[in-house]
Design a protein around this motif. Sequence first.
Motif, PDB file in Angstrom:
ATOM      1  N   PHE A 262      13.802  15.244   6.671  1.00 32.28           N
ATOM      2  CA  PHE A 262      14.531  15.381   7.928  1.00 32.28           C
ATOM      3  C   PHE A 262      14.145  14.282   8.912  1.00 32.28           C
ATOM      4  CE2 PHE A 262      14.827  19.455   5.988  1.00 32.28           C
ATOM      5  CZ  PHE A 262      16.065  19.943   6.374  1.00 32.28           C
ATOM      6  N   GLN A 263      15.111  13.964   9.786  1.00 30.45           N
ATOM      7  CA  GLN A 263      14.857  12.945  10.790  1.00 30.45           C
ATOM      8  C   GLN A 263      13.774  13.389  11.770  1.00 30.45           C
ATOM      9  OE1 GLN A 263      18.436  11.582  12.678  1.00 30.45           O
ATOM     10  NE2 GLN A 263      17.354  10.364  14.186  1.00 30.45           N
ATOM     11  N   THR A 264      13.809  14.655  12.159  1.00 26.23           N
ATOM     12  CA  THR A 264      12.877  15.112  13.202  1.00 26.23           C
ATOM     13  C   THR A 264      12.125  16.367  12.793  1.00 26.23           C
ATOM     14  OG1 THR A 264      14.675  16.345  14.175  1.00 26.23           O
ATOM     15  CG2 THR A 264      14.172  14.205  15.153  1.00 26.23           C
ATOM     16  N   SER A 265      11.887  16.537  11.502  1.00 23.35           N
ATOM     17  CA  SER A 265      11.249  17.801  11.147  1.00 23.35           C
ATOM     18  C   SER A 265       9.733  17.641  11.070  1.00 23.35           C
ATOM     19  CB  SER A 265      11.805  18.315   9.836  1.00 23.35           C
ATOM     20  OG  SER A 265      10.785  18.438   8.901  1.00 23.35           O
ATOM     21  N   LEU A 266       9.055  18.730  11.252  1.00 23.09           N
ATOM     22  CA  LEU A 266       7.605  18.737  11.153  1.00 23.09           C
ATOM     23  C   LEU A 266       7.205  19.636   9.998  1.00 23.09           C
ATOM     24  CD1 LEU A 266       6.939  19.202  14.942  1.00 23.09           C
ATOM     25  CD2 LEU A 266       6.545  17.123  13.622  1.00 23.09           C
ATOM     26  N   LEU A 267       6.030  19.412   9.469  1.00 24.28           N
ATOM     27  CA  LEU A 267       5.518  20.269   8.414  1.00 24.28           C
ATOM     28  C   LEU A 267       5.252  21.665   8.993  1.00 24.28           C
ATOM     29  CD1 LEU A 267       2.943  17.851   6.766  1.00 24.28           C
ATOM     30  CD2 LEU A 267       5.254  18.384   5.983  1.00 24.28           C
ATOM     31  N   CYS A 268       5.137  22.645   8.120  1.00 17.77           N
ATOM     32  CA  CYS A 268       4.806  23.995   8.578  1.00 17.77           C
ATOM     33  C   CYS A 268       3.376  23.991   9.090  1.00 17.77           C
ATOM     34  CB  CYS A 268       4.936  24.989   7.433  1.00 17.77           C
ATOM     35  SG  CYS A 268       6.617  25.128   6.827  1.00 17.77           S
ATOM     36  N   SER A 269       3.195  24.440  10.328  1.00 14.76           N
ATOM     37  CA  SER A 269       1.876  24.346  10.947  1.00 14.76           C
ATOM     38  C   SER A 269       0.920  25.401  10.393  1.00 14.76           C
ATOM     39  CB  SER A 269       2.007  24.519  12.459  1.00 14.76           C
ATOM     40  OG  SER A 269       2.641  25.744  12.737  1.00 14.76           O
ATOM     41  N   GLY A 270       1.454  26.480   9.852  1.00 15.81           N
ATOM     42  CA  GLY A 270       0.596  27.558   9.357  1.00 15.81           C
ATOM     43  C   GLY A 270       0.107  27.340   7.934  1.00 15.81           C
TER      44      GLY A 270
ATOM     45  N   SER B 179      16.802  15.059  -8.994  1.00 16.11           N
ATOM     46  CA  SER B 179      17.605  13.934  -9.498  1.00 16.11           C
ATOM     47  C   SER B 179      18.140  13.098  -8.344  1.00 16.11           C
ATOM     48  CB  SER B 179      18.753  14.452 -10.368  1.00 16.11           C
ATOM     49  OG  SER B 179      19.502  15.412  -9.664  1.00 16.11           O
ATOM     50  N   VAL B 180      18.300  13.735  -7.163  1.00 13.12           N
ATOM     51  CA  VAL B 180      18.765  12.998  -5.987  1.00 13.12           C
ATOM     52  C   VAL B 180      17.840  13.280  -4.807  1.00 13.12           C
ATOM     53  CG1 VAL B 180      20.658  12.667  -4.349  1.00 13.12           C
ATOM     54  CG2 VAL B 180      21.174  13.138  -6.749  1.00 13.12           C
ATOM     55  N   LEU B 181      17.497  12.231  -4.083  1.00 10.21           N
ATOM     56  CA  LEU B 181      16.642  12.373  -2.908  1.00 10.21           C
ATOM     57  C   LEU B 181      17.338  11.743  -1.712  1.00 10.21           C
ATOM     58  CD1 LEU B 181      13.807  12.970  -1.628  1.00 10.21           C
ATOM     59  CD2 LEU B 181      13.131  10.676  -2.366  1.00 10.21           C
ATOM     60  N   LEU B 182      17.426  12.487  -0.609  1.00 12.22           N
ATOM     61  CA  LEU B 182      18.004  11.947   0.617  1.00 12.22           C
ATOM     62  C   LEU B 182      16.896  11.785   1.645  1.00 12.22           C
ATOM     63  CD1 LEU B 182      21.169  14.263   1.046  1.00 12.22           C
ATOM     64  CD2 LEU B 182      20.799  12.426  -0.587  1.00 12.22           C
ATOM     65  N   LEU B 183      16.772  10.596   2.207  1.00 19.22           N
ATOM     66  CA  LEU B 183      15.726  10.333   3.194  1.00 19.22           C
ATOM     67  C   LEU B 183      16.382   9.985   4.527  1.00 19.22           C
ATOM     68  CD1 LEU B 183      13.456   8.030   0.970  1.00 19.22           C
ATOM     69  CD2 LEU B 183      13.049  10.435   1.516  1.00 19.22           C
ATOM     70  N   ASP B 184      16.030  10.732   5.578  1.00 20.46           N
ATOM     71  CA  ASP B 184      16.628  10.481   6.888  1.00 20.46           C
ATOM     72  C   ASP B 184      15.634   9.751   7.785  1.00 20.46           C
ATOM     73  OD1 ASP B 184      18.184  10.422   9.132  1.00 20.46           O
ATOM     74  OD2 ASP B 184      18.653  12.574   9.139  1.00 20.46           O
ATOM     75  N   GLU B 185      15.810   8.469   7.919  1.00 16.23           N
ATOM     76  CA  GLU B 185      14.963   7.594   8.741  1.00 16.23           C
ATOM     77  C   GLU B 185      13.463   7.787   8.486  1.00 16.23           C
ATOM     78  OE1 GLU B 185      16.062   6.866  12.728  1.00 16.23           O
ATOM     79  OE2 GLU B 185      18.169   7.355  12.417  1.00 16.23           O
TER      80      GLU B 185
ATOM     81  N   LEU C 292      19.335   6.545   1.464  1.00 17.56           N
ATOM     82  CA  LEU C 292      18.367   6.252   2.507  1.00 17.56           C
ATOM     83  C   LEU C 292      19.074   5.950   3.822  1.00 17.56           C
ATOM     84  CD1 LEU C 292      15.448   5.331   3.430  1.00 17.56           C
ATOM     85  CD2 LEU C 292      16.038   3.073   2.526  1.00 17.56           C
ATOM     86  N   ILE C 293      18.893   6.826   4.799  1.00 13.07           N
ATOM     87  CA  ILE C 293      19.381   6.533   6.155  1.00 13.07           C
ATOM     88  C   ILE C 293      18.275   5.765   6.854  1.00 13.07           C
ATOM     89  CG2 ILE C 293      20.007   7.488   8.408  1.00 13.07           C
ATOM     90  CD1 ILE C 293      21.141   9.887   7.054  1.00 13.07           C
ATOM     91  N   GLU C 294      18.601   4.628   7.422  1.00 13.43           N
ATOM     92  CA  GLU C 294      17.534   3.850   8.033  1.00 13.43           C
ATOM     93  C   GLU C 294      18.064   2.900   9.099  1.00 13.43           C
ATOM     94  OE1 GLU C 294      14.011   4.384   7.532  1.00 13.43           O
ATOM     95  OE2 GLU C 294      14.536   3.374   9.390  1.00 13.43           O
ATOM     96  N   HIS C 295      17.292   2.757  10.145  1.00 13.79           N
ATOM     97  CA  HIS C 295      17.597   1.771  11.170  1.00 13.79           C
ATOM     98  C   HIS C 295      16.814   0.490  10.957  1.00 13.79           C
ATOM     99  CE1 HIS C 295      20.339   3.510  13.951  1.00 13.79           C
ATOM    100  NE2 HIS C 295      19.660   4.630  14.046  1.00 13.79           N
ATOM    101  N   VAL C 296      15.654   0.650  10.342  1.00 17.45           N
ATOM    102  CA  VAL C 296      14.785  -0.521  10.164  1.00 17.45           C
ATOM    103  C   VAL C 296      15.346  -1.370   9.031  1.00 17.45           C
ATOM    104  CG1 VAL C 296      12.432  -1.256   9.672  1.00 17.45           C
ATOM    105  CG2 VAL C 296      12.827   0.839  10.970  1.00 17.45           C
TER     106      VAL C 296
END
Lengths: 256, 344
Positions: A82-90, A169-175, A205-209
């Motif tokens: 995810f573009q703005t997701s965080l890992l589970c803190s627990g 088989s498919v990986l989507l990477l958001d920034e 791969l979604i990317e700005h860089v």
Amino acid sequence: MLDIRNVSLSFGALKVLNNASFSLGKGEVLGLIGPNGAGKTSMMNVITGIHRPQTGEIRLGGIDITTSKPHEIAERGLRRTFQTSLLCSGMSVVENVMLGLEPQPAYGFWGALVGSPKVRQWEEEARQKSMEMLDWMGMAAFADRPGSSLSFGQQRLVEIARALVSRPSVLLLDEPAVGLTAPRVDELAEKIVSIRTEFGTSILLIEHVMQLVFAACSRVVVMNAGEVIADGDPKTVTADPRVVESYLGRGYYAES
Amino acid sequence: MAVPVQSIRSAWRSGSWVYPVAIAVVVALIGMTLNPYLLFLLTRVVIFSMLVAGLNVLMGYSGLLSFAHAALFGIGAYVTGLMQVHLGVPYPVALLTATVGVTGAGTLLVLPALRLSGIHLAIATLAVAQAVHWVLINWSAVTFGAGGFRAPSIAIFGLNATQSIFLTSLVLTTIGYLMVRQLVRTSFGRKFVAIRDNSVAAAANGVNVTATKTIAFALSAGCAGLAGGLYSALLGFVAPESFNLEQMILMKVMAVVGGLGTMLGSMIGPALVIFLQEQLRDSQGWLEIIFGAVLIGFVLFLPKGIAPLIYRVLAGKRTETVETGPRTGQKVGLSAPTDRAVEN
Ligand SMILES: Nc1ncnc2c1ncn2[C@@H]1O[C@H](COP(=O)(O)OP(=O)(O)O)[C@@H](O)[C@H]1O
Ligand SMILES: [Mg+2]
């Protein structure tokens, strides 16, 4: 591998995706670029079942997944970050990665309640697989930390490990390069290329860089205002006047 | 005296059943020496531990709010008591039926939880609780109405009624505790925490969010139903006010004080709350105010409850830290329950 055909998505009056089509070939690393608000993340959300498109069709390995639920799509071997997701803190970092091995542990509810030997064995193997995946991403030293104690960039790498641990088989990477320094971006580009070569995973791969896009992608799709405006090899696409106009900016060639 | 802290710690973390069972045996021995009144209180602690363990899976691990569990606890008590009174069914059969029935009823609570969350879910479950309460009061032909009814007590091994229900409750709660603790250390525990912390990411990783919520509701309802059935035999008298909203709030205080998201907290919370309740018996009017203050105090100053402190003492001071990275290498996780961040 992944075919997106004439997909449109609106939130009320706001048209976010407009008759967009492209496809991701087997073993390909495809860049998806475009200005902010172009609809790139929305496209990824439609592909992964978080949003349902009003029109169009999405096929994964020939199977229609347009109306499938997110966990069913994941089960079919399509994973994402995810573009703005965080890992589970627990959970610890390694447990966060183990989550990527859902949905099918070899045991059910009753086995888990009594802690059968099968459960212990599966858990042990899952932990080991996850450790190996973390190690591969260079994050093994963080395995026992709380997920939330890592920096944003580090969490992103763990998230990639989680998405990969089930060998999709498919990986989507958001920034994925957000929050990484330039040398780290180069490392990430190498990683992305070796995901493809070592695991045979097809990658969107979604990317700005652009540094990362040029280093990792063999083909690029450009979106603007919900439409696909260019599709081709990186050199040709970035020379396209429409792409320069809408995204890269007129100064692009002067800079590079 | 040299205490093998290292081995206690690893045994505790490995999920060994030895320590919980040893503690249960000690509690059993102490219980048998207590006078009937103190034993009654201890049995309440044991029964509420079972209930709070289930509530903890729902609220603490899965992050789902419910105000219906006092009502489910009540249904458990009523079904167990009434089956014996009306149908002459033996206690074990009534208890089992109640547990299964409440599990089924409680699982239906997932229906609002699929569309609602947070305060909206809380209100929906509150409505369910009030409806149950209304039925208990108004369906007098079956439930004996607001006045309640005498529920049969039990006798085992020639012991008195309180001792019998104490031992029965202790055995069942210990088994239940071990099972739930085992469950949260497997992929189920990870799924519970994942839907709490980030349900969108959980689904994208293949977690069936609906199924996971259903399991959390079913499990917590099962615990509530079984606890209710035990409670009916302990009380000997079942009436609607034992299962009203005030009781629900008391249960929540138990869960929060003990420590949401830790299994040990499910034992400590009920013990402390019931102890405090007894201390404040003579100042009834103050009870609500003091519990309110305690709850606010915990939320503000000790949001993770008491259990993490106990784990820290049990674990001793950790010496190993991971060298690289921004923070000290404190171990966390479902199989190493130290500090657990819990929102709500
Ligand atoms: N859930 C949503 N509800 C309403 N509007 C949304 C939602 N998600 C995205 N949008 C809108 O869709 C447009 C495209 O957003 P997004 O897909 O995030 O673009 P990108 O990832 O290319 O920057 C933006 O105008 C954004 O505000
Ligand atoms: Mg985006």
